[in-house]
Design a protein around this motif. Structure first.
Motif, PDB file in Angstrom:
ATOM      1  N   HIS A   1       0.885  -1.177   0.000  1.00  0.00           N
ATOM      2  CA  HIS A   1       0.000   0.000   0.000  1.00  0.00           C
ATOM      3  C   HIS A   1       0.913   1.215   0.000  1.00  0.00           C
ATOM      4  O   HIS A   1       1.562   1.508   1.009  1.00  0.00           O
ATOM      5  N   VAL A   2       0.971   1.884  -1.140  1.00  0.00           N
ATOM      6  CA  VAL A   2       1.997   2.920  -1.301  1.00  0.00           C
ATOM      7  C   VAL A   2       1.417   4.333  -1.187  1.00  0.00           C
ATOM      8  O   VAL A   2       0.462   4.680  -1.890  1.00  0.00           O
TER       9      VAL A   2
ATOM     10  N   ASP B   1      -7.108   2.583   4.194  1.00  0.00           N
ATOM     11  CA  ASP B   1      -6.660   1.878   2.994  1.00  0.00           C
ATOM     12  C   ASP B   1      -6.065   0.517   3.355  1.00  0.00           C
ATOM     13  O   ASP B   1      -6.310  -0.480   2.692  1.00  0.00           O
ATOM     14  N   TYR B   2      -5.338   0.505   4.422  1.00  0.00           N
ATOM     15  CA  TYR B   2      -4.651  -0.713   4.865  1.00  0.00           C
ATOM     16  C   TYR B   2      -5.655  -1.767   5.334  1.00  0.00           C
ATOM     17  O   TYR B   2      -5.508  -2.957   5.054  1.00  0.00           O
ATOM     18  N   SER B   3      -6.679  -1.331   6.031  1.00  0.00           N
ATOM     19  CA  SER B   3      -7.669  -2.271   6.562  1.00  0.00           C
ATOM     20  C   SER B   3      -8.632  -2.744   5.486  1.00  0.00           C
ATOM     21  O   SER B   3      -9.198  -3.820   5.600  1.00  0.00           O
ATOM     22  N   GLY B   4      -8.825  -1.919   4.476  1.00  0.00           N
ATOM     23  CA  GLY B   4      -9.771  -2.258   3.415  1.00  0.00           C
ATOM     24  C   GLY B   4      -9.258  -3.357   2.506  1.00  0.00           C
ATOM     25  O   GLY B   4      -8.182  -3.907   2.723  1.00  0.00           O
TER      26      GLY B   4
ATOM     27  N   GLU C   1      -5.124  12.861  10.473  1.00  0.00           N
ATOM     28  CA  GLU C   1      -5.923  12.701   9.253  1.00  0.00           C
ATOM     29  C   GLU C   1      -5.200  11.788   8.258  1.00  0.00           C
ATOM     30  O   GLU C   1      -5.795  10.894   7.656  1.00  0.00           O
ATOM     31  N   ASN C   2      -3.911  12.022   8.116  1.00  0.00           N
ATOM     32  CA  ASN C   2      -3.114  11.196   7.204  1.00  0.00           C
ATOM     33  C   ASN C   2      -3.023   9.756   7.703  1.00  0.00           C
ATOM     34  O   ASN C   2      -3.095   8.824   6.913  1.00  0.00           O
ATOM     35  N   ILE C   3      -2.898   9.610   8.996  1.00  0.00           N
ATOM     36  CA  ILE C   3      -2.821   8.263   9.564  1.00  0.00           C
ATOM     37  C   ILE C   3      -4.129   7.524   9.285  1.00  0.00           C
ATOM     38  O   ILE C   3      -4.130   6.363   8.890  1.00  0.00           O
ATOM     39  N   GLN C   4      -5.214   8.257   9.408  1.00  0.00           N
ATOM     40  CA  GLN C   4      -6.516   7.644   9.150  1.00  0.00           C
ATOM     41  C   GLN C   4      -6.637   7.179   7.701  1.00  0.00           C
ATOM     42  O   GLN C   4      -7.113   6.088   7.425  1.00  0.00           O
ATOM     43  N   CYS C   5      -6.190   8.023   6.790  1.00  0.00           N
ATOM     44  CA  CYS C   5      -6.178   7.654   5.368  1.00  0.00           C
ATOM     45  C   CYS C   5      -5.448   6.335   5.166  1.00  0.00           C
ATOM     46  O   CYS C   5      -5.914   5.445   4.468  1.00  0.00           O
TER      47      CYS C   5
END
Length: 310
Positions: A196-197, A306-309, A298-302
């Motif tokens: 995930h980049v 993405d990582y969990s999805g 906010e960036n961590i949430q992004c």
RNA sequence: GCCUCGAUAGCUCAGUCGGUAGAGCAAGGGACUGAAAAUCCCUGUGUCAGUGGUUCGAUUCCACUUCGAGGCA
């Protein structure tokens, strides 16, 4: 089948965009450990100029591939690919999340595209021979030779690109295969991880201001002393002295430029480096961009979403 | 106060015998498979200080104004 692959997070971006801070904060929140993808932070005793994270900054988060190569040693992408893969495996064994962080596009690409390098050693004698030939006959002769061996590869290599012309010849000499053939072989297998980049950046003007500021800080923190110590301790630097901040300070210490000129030059070269990094990362259309000026959470949430999805 | 010189790209400057302009550096874009913080490729961005005059046409010639540098008092 993607499902079974371990997930790996990558955070890249230009110098001074805040990768270190974001990655450490992220690691704290998701049980991550960090693998540095930086071609200069690998070197020992090069701390200030490479903006290597300090122990305090790391906040107890394990960091791999930092500070482990002597400045007098040669190191390459192939070495990095191997070392980084070991580090990722290590982290996964502990059930932690590998977070790759760094600004060296080539290094990141070697992992994300799973480029496989054949086992070959550098033949420094042959490289020396080539250098001599360039001195005697000119680069053009080697360019023509390379064109005969691998016309396809030479379509994208300029007549003036000494390094790449030499590399085409080196590869052929050592493997009997052309660069084009070898590159095809290097891309046989899909990556073993689900990458995930992310890339982080901010508008150019603000980034450049931060770079200028950072250079001033480096000087204050004793960059010149750091370089003097290196020069005292080692006498050969196959690659380490290519680092920004090092070659400029050397030039100043030799009396070729004034201190002020050196500082301005270093700022300029670093800005150009950031530009080149952005060019590299923009090429990857799948990369997800983060705004460095947004709140860190906010960036961590992004990233987490993405990582969990998927 | 007077005289001289200058004002053109982000910077330093060239140039147009009157037909709206170009170098270096800076900057922007791009390439990149074992040196990659390296290496290399491409691109000229402009109220030609302002106002008026002469002219078919002025960045160019003339006048004035503004700003800057030097000289003389």
């Amino acid at each position: 089948m993607q499902k079974n692959k371990p997930k790996v997070i990558v955070i890249c971006g230009p110098t001074a965009s805040g990768k270190t801070k974001l990655s450490i904060e992220l690691a704290k929140q998701i049980q991550g450990e960090i693998v540095s993808c930086d071609s200069m932070q690998i070197y020992q005793e090069m701390n200030i100029g490479t903006a290597k994270p300090t122990k305090e900054e790391m906040q107890g988060i394990p960091h791999y591939l930092l500070d482990f190569v002597s400045p007098s040693k040669r190191y390459s992408v192939a070495d990095f690919k191997k070392d980084a893969t070991l580090a990722i495996e290590n982290i996964l064994q502990y059930n932690k999340v590998p977070i790759l962080v760094g600004g060296t596009g080539l290094y990141i690409e070697s992992l994300v595209k799973n480029i496989e390098y054949p086992e070959i050693e550098l033949d420094s004698n042959y490289r020396k021979q080539l250098e001599e030939q360039i001195q005697e006959k000119g680069l053009e002769v080697l360019y023509e030779k390379a064109k005969e061996i691998d016309p396809k590869a030479m379509e994208t290599i300029s007549k003036n690109d000494k390094k790449r012309i030499m590399r085409v010849l080196e590869l052929y000499r050592q493997t009997g295969k052309t660069k084009t053939e070898l590159e095809k072989l290097s891309r046989q297998n899909p990556p073993p991880y689900d990458y995930h980049v992310f890339a982080i950046t901010m508008d150019r003007e603000k980034l450049y201001n931060r770079i200028n500021q950072r250079v001033d800080n480096m000087i204050e923190q004793g960059l010149i002393q750091e370089v003097e110590n290196l020069l005292k301790k080692y006498n050969t630097f196959p690659t380490a002295m290519q680092g920004l901040g090092y070659k400029e300070v050397v030039s100043y210490l030799q009396g070729n430029i004034t201190k002020e000129e050196m500082i301005e030059k270093l700022k300029m070269e670093t800005r150009r480096y950031a530009k080149r990094q952005l060019t590299w990362f923009r090429k990857d259309k799948n990369i997800k961009w983060l705004n460095a000026l947004a709140p860190i959470q906010e960036n961590i949430q992004c990233i987490v979403e993405d990582y969990s999805g998927e």
